[in-house]
Design an enzyme around this catalytic site. Structure first.
Site, short mmCIF file in Angstrom:
data_model
loop_
_atom_site.label_atom_id
_atom_site.label_comp_id
_atom_site.label_asym_id
_atom_site.label_seq_id
_atom_site.Cartn_x
_atom_site.Cartn_y
_atom_site.Cartn_z
N LEU C 233 0.79 -1.24 0.00
CA LEU C 233 0.00 0.00 0.00
C LEU C 233 0.83 1.29 0.00
O LEU C 233 1.62 1.52 0.89
CB LEU C 233 -0.89 -0.02 1.26
CG LEU C 233 -1.87 1.14 1.42
CD1 LEU C 233 -2.91 1.12 0.33
CD2 LEU C 233 -2.50 1.08 2.79
N ASP C 234 0.61 2.13 -0.97
CA ASP C 234 1.27 3.45 -1.05
C ASP C 234 2.78 3.36 -1.08
O ASP C 234 3.48 4.32 -0.72
CB ASP C 234 0.85 4.35 0.13
CG ASP C 234 -0.59 4.80 0.01
OD1 ASP C 234 -1.17 4.66 -1.08
OD2 ASP C 234 -1.14 5.30 1.00
#
Lengths: 290, 290, 290, 290
Positions: C233-234
């Site tokens: 994530l990210d």
């Protein structure tokens, strides 16, 4: 504001204050300034919704000396339980610089000090290495070094720091790439008057060799953050930040050089604002009256 | 500053003022605010050494309505011959937009207005071309166009502008890439309430096709300047400027696209500050209370 | 490079390639281009010390059609086991946009697409909310929405995404503030062709409401990062980053508005470079041939 | 690109060239590099639509010495009538610095040179004032000064410059805030190897005391431009530009200090690129291969 022509010598005062917010503070302070025959030449204020504190910085021209000025302000200080500081505009701040082997920040600070761009005086530079002696000598500033390779040496070094703070009436300690972690006790003793500089990336990288990590991840911006030192490592209130754009072609070494430039200018900016009494603490953050 | 809890509805006032500088102004204004049961939530002031003028912007929470507030301020206004403006914080500014064929600035303004980022209302968009009708329609804003290809048409267009200003009680005219030079009479009629945007280069280029000149000279920075319109073409007081970095590989067309981005965001920023009463005039320059 | 005048229609080809680095690659590629009667108009290359990969992007004018061009390149592709892509310069990339309720990124993408600044075509916008239907309609782009409030709905939505990718031959999926985490399976399926935008701060903040945290800590720079989506994530490879300066006086709401501006322009820039085949993957980082 | 392990010492060559554009140039150069047993580690090229010139910069690792390398390139040089330069990567450029009384640029250049960030050597600093003798001494660089207050003194000073260029085989002359206008003859003699720095504003200001003019007009951005010296004063090809944001509260003196920072970093950047052979001339503009 301008004043009537006067044969009396004019003082230039800078007043900084904070207190619990409430109605009438500005009116009281400006009334005290009028009473002290003062003209406001610069004024900034801020009410923090987060902490309920009110902050103000005022520069004043006045024939009143310190005693008269303090007397005029005293009722307001008492009424609002103000944390107030009164100083002469432009008085050089007594500043102790700590460093290790990298000279970029020290050189930038001392060059600007000599060029009249930083209102500080530096009675001493302390280092855990001898590397920067020649550079510091050039600027005519006393330099001392002692190794910090053991717990005992570290304790001795920190005692010397505190002694020097005492001896020279130090108002600001600057960690100009001083590569040792301060003990919690020293952090505590210097709370609110010790500024550190460290590199910054988007996103942040934890652990060793962050420039190598930043290179591996292909970051597009690298920069620097100047902040107050607290015992929570690199997490103290932020004073100033800058970034610069980089791309995939930069080697790790080039990223380091670019990062050092940002460190120098960011640290000097933070020191400049602090010396001009433009940096106030609002809980975990700073109010900067630029 | 915070206030005691009160069942009365609170007004949020923004006061802007300027006057010849002198001692006691801040004290008088803050006294008037105390008298009007107000708490200052934001305050900025500046004394201009160039013109001897003093400028102030204050936001105040108060149960006092307009009449009470004006009455409280009246003695100070009279005593210092202040140019004072009192308004409600957040009231949308009645704004007339003029444009031609390029939509980037108009789209940016109307999108931000709808997104609640700009406290303006736009009762009308006027253009010398029909090109942007669909775009303006989408935002539900009335659109009128009329050609400006002769002196007569120009005079008619400018009469329509003044009529619209009157009809809709317009407080701000925005030239959002309106590609006609306003007549000196119209500049005069809109003095201090008409904002223009134009491209900017380092160094500046005179004459036609500046992007082509900038490309030929290999400039490294291109940008935009938002300024008040005066009859001295593109030389009015500057409100905001931005630049972005370019290099030799950019075609003239790419420079134009990059420049348009800077124009959009610079114009929107200038309009935002103006609508929030943060832009004051100090002779040939602006004071921006950000 | 220029070509001799020719009655034949000129194709404009963009070649991107990567392979294990070694001597002679550039010579072989340029030889193939000469053989295909091509002139190089833009060329960039980079040898990555980190991964030992070599990257190249070349724009070529040539009367050769695709078959002739591919035949000329074939020996080099085989010899160095190249990952090579051949495309026509300026061909609009088939792009699927996913969004939720915030319109700033979608508006910026569609406005630039229509203004001819982004070489993409958008056959469909998918959303987990109906909020942006009117905005998307205005640009004449089909819009579908379906709620994602349960695991079943999420699975259905992601199936619809994959179906749309298939149906419309989608080459790029843009998460324009789509506020759902993609499943690892979808991340995998869209690897290297799905771009996300998120806010960025110095230092980074984890957890909910980062703008509130940034405000509390008094950060001086906020920005945005556009990156490839990975199941981490990210943390996918960064394509573009921007920051803008803020100060203590900004409310959380103002920080959000400023952050949205940075998000819009950063995402549009990343999409522009991707559509122009300027973004290549080098392990965990991107090579950007600007 | 990487090379097979070899017991031979590797040279690191940097080749820069320009010629009239045409098909086959890259192929010929890369072929010559293959023939000289070289691996390309960095390569950039640009075809200028404005002038029809082609530009290339290549870094190569090769066991070939200068003679072998030049022999390999000779046919291409002859075939395209190339303006070609061959140098060793990292060789310090012999640089003459001229200055007057302001030390910020000289200090920045010499500090970076000593810190290993600038690949230059400075055999001499010449000045029309004695002010900076101590600063230059500290860096161990010879310093000479002679007054320039008459036409005769100016002619003598310029003769000394040319003599020093000759004596020390100078490749670059840096005007580090040297406050005299060079004669057209000296400009001509140093064409393409003399870099000047001057302040820059948006918009530009002509005439004396530009900082005062910029203050009066309320400019929001001030900066610096580094450019080649031509006899057309301050109008030579631009190498690098930077700006920084300022506001109405800055005094003229503060604007000067801020401008000096931009001058230092902009000049050092331009010198760095020039020393690394990254700056090529394309008519009135520069190609910067960053």
């Amino acid at each position: 504001m301008t004043t009537d022509a006067s044969p009396e010598r004019l003082h230039h005062w800078v007043v900084t204050l904070s207190c619990t917010d409430g109605p009438g503070i500005v009116h009281a302070v400006s009334g005290a300034i009028v009473a002290a025959r003062g003209n406001i030449t610069e004024s900034q204020q801020f009410a923090s919704g987060d902490t309920g504190r009110f902050f103000m910085r005022v520069q004043v021209e006045s024939p009143a000396g310190r005693a008269e000025f303090e007397a005029a302000l005293a009722p307001a200080v008492e009424r609002w339980n103000m944390d107030l500081h009164l100083d002469e505009v432009g008085r050089p701040l007594r500043t102790l610089v700590l460093c290790s082997t990298a000279g970029h920040c020290v050189n930038d600070l001392l060059f600007r000090q000599r060029a009249g761009q930083l209102q500080i005086e530096v009675p001493l530079v302390l280092s855990n290495h001898g590397t920067l002696r020649d550079l510091v000598d050039f600027y005519g500033v006393p330099f001392e070094s002692a190794p910090v390779t053991s717990a005992d040496e570290k304790a001795a070094f920190e005692r010397r720091v505190l002694q020097a703070v005492d001896e020279h009436d130090i108002e600001l300690v600057v960690l100009a790439r001083y590569m040792q972690i301060l003990s919690p006790e020293l952090c505590e003793a210097l709370a609110g008057r010790c500024i550190n500089i460290h590199h910054s990336f988007l996103p942040g990288f934890k652990g060793a060799n962050p420039y190598r990590q930043a290179h591996a991840r292909g970051v597009k911006l690298i920069g620097a953050t100047a902040h107050f030192v607290t015992s929570d490592l690199d997490e103290g209130p932020i004073i100033e930040q800058n970034v610069v754009r980089v791309d995939h072609s930069r080697s790790v070494g080039e990223l380091v050089a670019i990062g050092q430039d940002e460190e120098s200018r960011t640290l000097s900016q933070a020191v400049k604002w602090f010396a001009e009494r433009r940096v106030l603490l609002d809980g975990a953050r700073t109010i900067i009256f630029r």
